[in-house]
Motif scaffolding. Structure first.
Motif, mmCIF file in Angstrom:
data_model
loop_
_atom_site.group_PDB
_atom_site.id
_atom_site.type_symbol
_atom_site.label_atom_id
_atom_site.label_comp_id
_atom_site.label_asym_id
_atom_site.label_seq_id
_atom_site.Cartn_x
_atom_site.Cartn_y
_atom_site.Cartn_z
ATOM 1 N N LEU A 62 -20.773 -47.463 54.393
ATOM 2 C CA LEU A 62 -20.837 -48.603 53.480
ATOM 3 C C LEU A 62 -19.719 -49.588 53.806
ATOM 4 N N TYR A 63 -20.095 -50.722 54.395
ATOM 5 C CA TYR A 63 -19.136 -51.795 54.677
ATOM 6 C C TYR A 63 -18.849 -52.533 53.374
ATOM 7 N N THR A 64 -19.897 -52.799 52.616
ATOM 8 C CA THR A 64 -19.793 -53.224 51.222
ATOM 9 C C THR A 64 -20.749 -52.312 50.467
ATOM 10 N N GLN A 65 -20.811 -52.441 49.173
ATOM 11 C CA GLN A 65 -21.703 -51.567 48.420
ATOM 12 C C GLN A 65 -23.173 -51.900 48.647
ATOM 13 N N GLN A 66 -23.439 -53.023 49.343
ATOM 14 C CA GLN A 66 -24.826 -53.384 49.614
ATOM 15 C C GLN A 66 -25.111 -53.596 51.093
ATOM 16 N N ILE A 67 -24.124 -53.316 51.945
ATOM 17 C CA ILE A 67 -24.304 -53.497 53.388
ATOM 18 C C ILE A 67 -23.799 -52.271 54.137
ATOM 19 N N VAL A 68 -24.634 -51.738 55.010
ATOM 20 C CA VAL A 68 -24.288 -50.579 55.831
ATOM 21 C C VAL A 68 -23.963 -51.045 57.247
ATOM 22 N N LEU A 69 -22.847 -50.570 57.783
ATOM 23 C CA LEU A 69 -22.482 -50.831 59.175
ATOM 24 C C LEU A 69 -22.963 -49.660 60.016
ATOM 25 N N THR A 70 -23.723 -49.958 61.061
ATOM 26 C CA THR A 70 -24.277 -48.916 61.922
ATOM 27 C C THR A 70 -24.279 -49.413 63.369
ATOM 28 N N ALA A 71 -25.034 -48.757 64.239
ATOM 29 C CA ALA A 71 -25.087 -49.141 65.649
ATOM 30 C C ALA A 71 -26.287 -50.037 65.935
ATOM 31 N N ALA A 72 -26.105 -50.970 66.850
ATOM 32 C CA ALA A 72 -27.199 -51.883 67.218
ATOM 33 C C ALA A 72 -28.380 -51.127 67.799
ATOM 34 N N HIS A 73 -28.110 -50.052 68.546
ATOM 35 C CA HIS A 73 -29.213 -49.341 69.183
ATOM 36 C C HIS A 73 -30.055 -48.544 68.178
ATOM 37 N N CYS A 74 -29.604 -48.500 66.933
ATOM 38 C CA CYS A 74 -30.367 -47.801 65.887
ATOM 39 C C CYS A 74 -31.428 -48.696 65.243
ATOM 40 N N VAL A 75 -31.319 -49.994 65.444
ATOM 41 C CA VAL A 75 -32.208 -50.931 64.757
ATOM 42 C C VAL A 75 -32.934 -51.833 65.745
ATOM 43 N N TYR A 112 -26.619 -58.231 72.091
ATOM 44 C CA TYR A 112 -26.731 -56.800 72.403
ATOM 45 C C TYR A 112 -27.866 -56.568 73.397
ATOM 46 N N ASN A 113 -27.532 -55.853 74.481
ATOM 47 C CA ASN A 113 -28.556 -55.579 75.501
ATOM 48 C C ASN A 113 -28.518 -54.136 75.991
ATOM 49 N N GLY A 114 -27.879 -53.279 75.206
ATOM 50 C CA GLY A 114 -27.783 -51.877 75.589
ATOM 51 C C GLY A 114 -26.431 -51.475 76.122
#
Length: 259
Positions: A62-75, A112-114
């Motif tokens: 949770l970066y904020t309570q309404q935003i999740v920080l994750t990896a670009a390759h996951c989305v 992002y390109n991998g």
């Protein structure tokens, strides 16, 4: 070549679990990985309240309570997206007290390109009333001991874990990391390595997007990395590679403000 190697490790699979910590010195060949091995030990309820499990088989924080920080390759691409479910508030994914919220929008790092720039934000339909994880804005904490937690595979090629696991791994310098077979393409200032020369402790499939974090000068958790890629899981001379959060802190903040 590196993009192919990524598929061997962190890319989202129906799994979730290994972890890491970093020592103040580069790993030496004499260092032996401490128990536990890949998969770590079970985290206590509430120990890492910012941890999020994403339905595509990745982790996040949770970066904020309404935003999740994750990896670009996951989305996928940037844009409206209501197909992701975020689970939070529990270490047991089957707990009846788990909080589940759908996504509304995905923002993937521009360019992002991998290779490198492996970060993304997921906006949720509503806030989750849990503590957030602040991110490092300078390289001050890009060393020392790191903790990683997730529901990913507890062994290479293994299956998703029901319970959140945690582990620790030591920092590995860029020069040392690049010296290992398959790691010559490490992108300095965008990626950071952590792991034991002897292997044995590592992140694994399904941990992608999860945070690598440590204590700051005020003894608070601060995120310094995002689980990105590596060769296999917990192999000798094959550390985990994490997105260097401080490099992208301003871009992440700007993107989040616009969501």
């Amino acid at each position: 070549m590196k993009s192919l190697l990524k598929a061997l490790k962190r890319c989202a699979v129906a799994g979730a679990a290994a972890l890491a910590v970093v020592s103040l010195q580069p790993v030496s060949s004499a260092q032996a990985a401490p128990a536990p091995v890949v998969g770590g030990t079970r985290a206590a309820q509430g120990e890492f309240p910012f941890m999020v499990r994403l339905s595509m088989g990745c982790g996040g924080a949770l970066y904020t309570q309404q935003i999740v920080l994750t990896a670009a390759h996951c989305v996928g691409r940037t844009g409206a997206n209501t197909s992701i479910t975020a689970t939070a508030g529990v270490v047991d994914l089957q707990s009846s007290s788990r909080i589940q919220v759908r996504s509304t929008y995905v923002y993937r790092a521009p360019g992002y390109n991998g290779d490198g720039k492996d970060w993304a934000l997921i906006k949720l339909a509503q806030p989750i009333n849990l503590p957030t994880l602040k991110i490092a804005t300078t390289t001050q904490y890009n060393t020392g001991t790191f903790t990683v937690a997730g529901w990913g595979a507890a062994s290479e090629g293994g299956s998703q874990q029901r319970y959140l696991l945690k582990a620790t791994v030591p920092f590995v310098s860029d020069a040392t990391c690049r010296s290992y077979s398959g790691y010559g393409g490490l992108i300095a200032n965008e990626e950071i390595c952590a792991g034991y020369t002897a292997g044995g402790v590592d992140t694994c499939q399904g941990d992608s997007g999860g945070p690598m974090f440590r204590r700051d000068s005020a003894n608070q958790w601060i995120q310094v990395g995002i689980v990105s890629w590596g060769i296999g899981c917990a192999r000798p001379n094959a550390p985990g590679v994490y997105t260097e959060v401080s490099t992208f802190a301003s871009a992440i903040a700007s993107a989040a403000a616009g969501l």
